[in-house]
Scaffold this motif. Structure first.
Motif, PDB file in Angstrom:
ATOM      1  N   VAL A  31       0.839  -1.199   0.000  1.00 31.54           N
ATOM      2  CA  VAL A  31       0.000   0.000   0.000  1.00 31.54           C
ATOM      3  C   VAL A  31       0.876   1.252   0.000  1.00 31.54           C
ATOM      4  O   VAL A  31       0.612   2.228  -0.727  1.00 31.54           O
ATOM      5  CB  VAL A  31      -0.939  -0.002   1.218  1.00 31.54           C
ATOM      6  N   GLY A  32       1.950   1.227   0.790  1.00 30.41           N
ATOM      7  CA  GLY A  32       2.875   2.353   0.814  1.00 30.41           C
ATOM      8  C   GLY A  32       3.510   2.597  -0.539  1.00 30.41           C
ATOM      9  O   GLY A  32       3.709   3.751  -0.945  1.00 30.41           O
ATOM     10  N   PHE A  33       3.828   1.526  -1.244  1.00 30.52           N
ATOM     11  CA  PHE A  33       4.415   1.659  -2.581  1.00 30.52           C
ATOM     12  C   PHE A  33       3.456   2.382  -3.524  1.00 30.52           C
ATOM     13  O   PHE A  33       3.843   3.309  -4.246  1.00 30.52           O
ATOM     14  CB  PHE A  33       4.753   0.273  -3.122  1.00 30.52           C
ATOM     15  N   VAL A  34       2.184   1.969  -3.507  1.00 32.64           N
ATOM     16  CA  VAL A  34       1.194   2.592  -4.389  1.00 32.64           C
ATOM     17  C   VAL A  34       1.021   4.076  -4.064  1.00 32.64           C
ATOM     18  O   VAL A  34       1.011   4.935  -4.958  1.00 32.64           O
ATOM     19  CB  VAL A  34      -0.153   1.858  -4.280  1.00 32.64           C
ATOM     20  N   LEU A  35       0.905   4.402  -2.765  1.00 30.63           N
ATOM     21  CA  LEU A  35       0.719   5.806  -2.369  1.00 30.63           C
ATOM     22  C   LEU A  35       1.940   6.651  -2.710  1.00 30.63           C
ATOM     23  O   LEU A  35       1.813   7.795  -3.164  1.00 30.63           O
ATOM     24  CB  LEU A  35       0.431   5.874  -0.860  1.00 30.63           C
ATOM     25  N   LEU A  36       3.127   6.091  -2.497  1.00 28.72           N
ATOM     26  CA  LEU A  36       4.360   6.830  -2.798  1.00 28.72           C
ATOM     27  C   LEU A  36       4.469   7.131  -4.284  1.00 28.72           C
ATOM     28  O   LEU A  36       4.806   8.253  -4.683  1.00 28.72           O
ATOM     29  CB  LEU A  36       5.563   6.022  -2.333  1.00 28.72           C
ATOM     30  N   GLU A  37       4.186   6.126  -5.117  1.00 28.74           N
ATOM     31  CA  GLU A  37       4.300   6.332  -6.560  1.00 28.74           C
ATOM     32  C   GLU A  37       3.282   7.351  -7.062  1.00 28.74           C
ATOM     33  O   GLU A  37       3.578   8.165  -7.937  1.00 28.74           O
ATOM     34  CB  GLU A  37       4.119   4.992  -7.285  1.00 28.74           C
ATOM     35  N   ARG A  38       2.081   7.316  -6.509  1.00 32.00           N
ATOM     36  CA  ARG A  38       1.068   8.292  -6.920  1.00 32.00           C
ATOM     37  C   ARG A  38       1.467   9.703  -6.517  1.00 32.00           C
ATOM     38  O   ARG A  38       1.236  10.664  -7.254  1.00 32.00           O
ATOM     39  CB  ARG A  38      -0.282   7.938  -6.300  1.00 32.00           C
ATOM     40  N   GLY A  39       2.094   9.844  -5.357  1.00 33.95           N
ATOM     41  CA  GLY A  39       2.476  11.168  -4.876  1.00 33.95           C
ATOM     42  C   GLY A  39       3.647  11.784  -5.609  1.00 33.95           C
ATOM     43  O   GLY A  39       3.790  13.005  -5.639  1.00 33.95           O
ATOM     44  N   ARG A  40       4.493  10.961  -6.226  1.00 31.18           N
ATOM     45  CA  ARG A  40       5.692  11.481  -6.885  1.00 31.18           C
ATOM     46  C   ARG A  40       5.465  11.871  -8.339  1.00 31.18           C
ATOM     47  O   ARG A  40       6.354  12.438  -8.965  1.00 31.18           O
ATOM     48  CB  ARG A  40       6.817  10.442  -6.804  1.00 31.18           C
ATOM     49  N   GLY A  41       4.328  11.533  -8.867  1.00 34.79           N
ATOM     50  CA  GLY A  41       4.016  11.948 -10.232  1.00 34.79           C
ATOM     51  C   GLY A  41       5.018  11.398 -11.229  1.00 34.79           C
ATOM     52  O   GLY A  41       5.392  10.230 -11.206  1.00 34.79           O
ATOM     53  N   GLU A  42       5.508  12.277 -12.134  1.00 31.96           N
ATOM     54  CA  GLU A  42       6.421  11.852 -13.187  1.00 31.96           C
ATOM     55  C   GLU A  42       7.802  11.499 -12.656  1.00 31.96           C
ATOM     56  O   GLU A  42       8.620  10.941 -13.384  1.00 31.96           O
ATOM     57  CB  GLU A  42       6.546  12.956 -14.248  1.00 31.96           C
ATOM     58  N   ARG A  43       8.102  11.835 -11.410  1.00 31.36           N
ATOM     59  CA  ARG A  43       9.401  11.471 -10.828  1.00 31.36           C
ATOM     60  C   ARG A  43       9.410  10.043 -10.305  1.00 31.36           C
ATOM     61  O   ARG A  43      10.446   9.549  -9.874  1.00 31.36           O
ATOM     62  CB  ARG A  43       9.741  12.438  -9.687  1.00 31.36           C
ATOM     63  N   ALA A  44       8.275   9.391 -10.329  1.00 35.14           N
ATOM     64  CA  ALA A  44       8.164   8.052  -9.761  1.00 35.14           C
ATOM     65  C   ALA A  44       8.794   7.004 -10.679  1.00 35.14           C
ATOM     66  O   ALA A  44       8.900   7.189 -11.888  1.00 35.14           O
ATOM     67  CB  ALA A  44       6.701   7.702  -9.527  1.00 35.14           C
ATOM     68  N   MET A  45       9.218   5.913 -10.081  1.00 33.46           N
ATOM     69  CA  MET A  45       9.723   4.777 -10.846  1.00 33.46           C
ATOM     70  C   MET A  45       8.617   4.202 -11.725  1.00 33.46           C
ATOM     71  O   MET A  45       8.874   3.705 -12.823  1.00 33.46           O
ATOM     72  CB  MET A  45      10.234   3.711  -9.871  1.00 33.46           C
ATOM     73  N   LEU A  46       7.395   4.297 -11.257  1.00 33.59           N
ATOM     74  CA  LEU A  46       6.226   3.825 -11.991  1.00 33.59           C
ATOM     75  C   LEU A  46       5.332   5.038 -12.264  1.00 33.59           C
ATOM     76  O   LEU A  46       4.411   5.319 -11.501  1.00 33.59           O
ATOM     77  CB  LEU A  46       5.478   2.781 -11.158  1.00 33.59           C
ATOM     78  N   PRO A  47       5.599   5.797 -13.341  1.00 36.14           N
ATOM     79  CA  PRO A  47       4.879   7.052 -13.580  1.00 36.14           C
ATOM     80  C   PRO A  47       3.376   6.832 -13.710  1.00 36.14           C
ATOM     81  O   PRO A  47       2.939   5.933 -14.443  1.00 36.14           O
ATOM     82  CB  PRO A  47       5.477   7.549 -14.908  1.00 36.14           C
ATOM     83  N   PRO A  48       2.574   7.630 -13.008  1.00 37.32           N
ATOM     84  CA  PRO A  48       1.114   7.486 -13.113  1.00 37.32           C
ATOM     85  C   PRO A  48       0.587   7.692 -14.527  1.00 37.32           C
ATOM     86  O   PRO A  48      -0.508   7.233 -14.851  1.00 37.32           O
ATOM     87  CB  PRO A  48       0.591   8.586 -12.172  1.00 37.32           C
ATOM     88  N   THR A  49       1.381   8.380 -15.383  1.00 34.05           N
ATOM     89  CA  THR A  49       0.969   8.594 -16.769  1.00 34.05           C
ATOM     90  C   THR A  49       0.660   7.280 -17.473  1.00 34.05           C
ATOM     91  O   THR A  49      -0.230   7.197 -18.321  1.00 34.05           O
ATOM     92  CB  THR A  49       2.083   9.333 -17.537  1.00 34.05           C
ATOM     93  N   LEU A  50       1.403   6.243 -17.109  1.00 33.31           N
ATOM     94  CA  LEU A  50       1.174   4.936 -17.728  1.00 33.31           C
ATOM     95  C   LEU A  50      -0.259   4.465 -17.530  1.00 33.31           C
ATOM     96  O   LEU A  50      -0.841   3.824 -18.403  1.00 33.31           O
ATOM     97  CB  LEU A  50       2.141   3.898 -17.150  1.00 33.31           C
ATOM     98  N   PHE A  51      -0.816   4.779 -16.370  1.00 33.94           N
ATOM     99  CA  PHE A  51      -2.150   4.281 -16.044  1.00 33.94           C
ATOM    100  C   PHE A  51      -3.242   5.247 -16.490  1.00 33.94           C
ATOM    101  O   PHE A  51      -4.408   5.062 -16.156  1.00 33.94           O
ATOM    102  CB  PHE A  51      -2.244   3.989 -14.551  1.00 33.94           C
TER     103      PHE A  51
END
Length: 495
Positions: free
Chosen positions: A240-260
């Motif tokens: 759950v922490g991984f999902v929240l962290l990635e959503r909060g970092r936007g394009e800086r995330a390892m898993l960019p929310p843009t993909l979804f």
């Protein structure tokens, strides 16, 4: 594809991916042998597979991000070297604990090279040829997956189970020569200015590790034991922490929310989890069952799966080309149903059954179903993602397939009641195998339903926030690759 450099780049990507896929399947044939020689329990055999799948799934996204930033060829080559070194440690293992530790390292090397292989193809070839190239990659790399049991069985019977790992050494030499001679270096635009998402990688790995440990050890310690409960809670919280962290970092995330932002991309990755969970559930039980119950040798067990190899070899490129013309939905819907029918035919096999009438029909149907799925699935995932995120998209889809296998190998023995040394006893292994086959068939059917309802052509997907752009005017000068890719998508949508 018509150039030496193009064929050399494809060679490097196929052989490297083939090593990773090979080691995900070849070990299944060796499980009874290494279990006997290293005195392993069912949990030890599970960790031999899961240690590899765990680090491969947990760090494959980081591998894709590193390639986008530091150079896809550079990280790809480093991953090949790490994978090769870990393979030597696996082959030299003197205990099950040693082997499991080496498999963790092997998965880490695979996590660095696997997303790079697809990202190199995506960034090196013209958009008009990518579908054909990815279809060829899917078919040839998929053949290595299916060839694993046959090749592994021959090596085990002729030499030792250790040589299934030493086989990676000459393959790595071929990859390194091809990569340095023909493969161009590439990076994602703007990736150098972004930070590495170390916290995301660690949370993702911790989440998978906690859930996997809880599922595997629940058979030995009991579902209510302190260790199992703590591991399960830790795994869920970290996930759950991984999902929240990635959503909060936007394009800086390892898993960019843009993909979804693409619903199709999300659906295809869920579909990947289901299909590869079914595939891994079958392969884990099938190889052990054929040897310990039906009475096959390691070589005969490998030969039993040869039709799957043949189907993938002759059909994957054609399957990818067909999906490019008619869209992926028909094949992603029909393929799993055919594979499920094959699994049902394999459900009741027992000692004394004829291979030609009792085993071959099921394996042939299963192979046909997987051939319809593999190439269209890979091409559709990449087509649903922006070109600049090719590494991340490839990494996520590879992670999805590994997570599917990881969960299946962790959970199925618990669900069907196989534990301890039960894999060596026919009375316990037979009902467990048959229940596992039914579970795998159910996952295939669920994947087919998902595709029927939610999968559409990439260009036809409704996007409220990202309408399809108007067709640009005829070019008056040379365009950059990204513009060509955009035009290709628009023309595909129009057609």
């Amino acid at each position: 594809m018509g150039t030496v450099a193009g064929r050399g780049t494809l060679l490097a990507a196929v052989v490297a991916s083939g090593m990773v896929f090979l080691d995900a399947t070849v070990v299944n044939v060796a499980l009874p042998h290494l279990g006997s020689e290293l005195h392993a329990s069912t949990a030890g055999l599970q960790w031999t597979l899961n240690g590899y799948l765990l680090t491969l799934a947990a760090f494959v996204l980081l591998g894709g991000a590193l390639g986008d930033r530091l150079g896809r060829r550079r990280i790809f080559v480093f991953g090949v070297l790490a994978f090769c070194a870990a393979s030597v440690l696996c082959g030299a293992a003197q205990s099950i604990e040693w082997l499991i530790a080496a498999r963790f390292l092997q998965g880490l090397g695979g996590a660095l090279l696997t997303p790079g292989s697809l990202a190199l193809l995506q960034s090196s070839f013209h958009p008009d040829e990518r579908g054909r190239v990815i279809g060829a990659w899917s078919g040839l790399a998929g053949v290595s997956t299916a060839l694993g049991p046959f090749l592994g069985g021959w090596l085990i019977d002729a030499l030792s189970w250790r040589f299934i790992f030493f086989l990676n050494l000459p393959l790595a030499v071929v990859v390194l020569i091809a990569a340095y001679r023909w493969t161009p270096e590439s990076r994602a635009e703007g990736a150098a200015s972004r930070r590495f998402d170390v916290a995301g990688s660690l949370l993702g790995a911790l989440g998978l590790a906690g859930i996997t440990y809880a599922l595997v050890e629940a058979q030995q310690l009991g579902p209510g034991s302190v260790q199992v409960v703590v591991a399960a809670v830790l795994g869920v919280v970290a996930s759950v922490g991984f999902v929240l962290l990635e959503r909060g970092r936007g394009e800086r995330a390892m898993l960019p929310p843009t993909l979804f932002g693409s619903r199709l991309f999300s659906v295809l990755n869920l579909y990947t989890v289901l299909i590869y969970a079914a595939l891994s559930g079958l392969t884990f039980f099938f190889s052990v069952y054929l040897q310990n119950v039906v009475g096959y040798s390691a070589l005969m067990t490998g030969l039993a799966t040869l039709p799957l190899t043949i189907w993938l070899l002759i059909g994957s490129a054609r399957s990818g080309a067909l999906a490019a013309r008619i869209g992926p939905r028909p094949q992603l819907s029909i393929g799993p149903l055919i594979a499920a029918a094959g699994l049902l035919l394999l459900h009741g096999i027992s000692r004394g059954d004829s291979y030609w009438t009792d085993i071959l029909p099921g394996i042939a149907l299963f192979g046909l179903g997987m051939t319809l799925v593999v190439a269209p699935l890979t091409a559709s995932v990449l087509a649903a993602a922006p070109d600049r995120l090719a590494g991340a998209a490839s990494g996520l889809n590879n992670a999805a397939s590994r997570v599917g296998g990881l969960l299946a190998v962790s959970a199925l023995p618990l669900v069907v009641g196989l534990s301890g040394g039960g894999y060596e006893r026919s009375g316990q292994l037979t009902p467990a195998y048959r229940a596992a086959v039914l579970w795998s068939a159910g996952l295939m059917v669920l994947g087919a339903i998902l595709a029927m309802v939610l999968v559409h052509r990439p260009g036809r997907e409704p996007r409220k926030s990202r309408p399809c752009p108007a067709l640009p005017p005829p070019p008056t000068h040379l365009h950059e690759p990204d513009q060509d890719a955009d035009r290709s998508r628009v023309e595909q949508h129009r057609s």
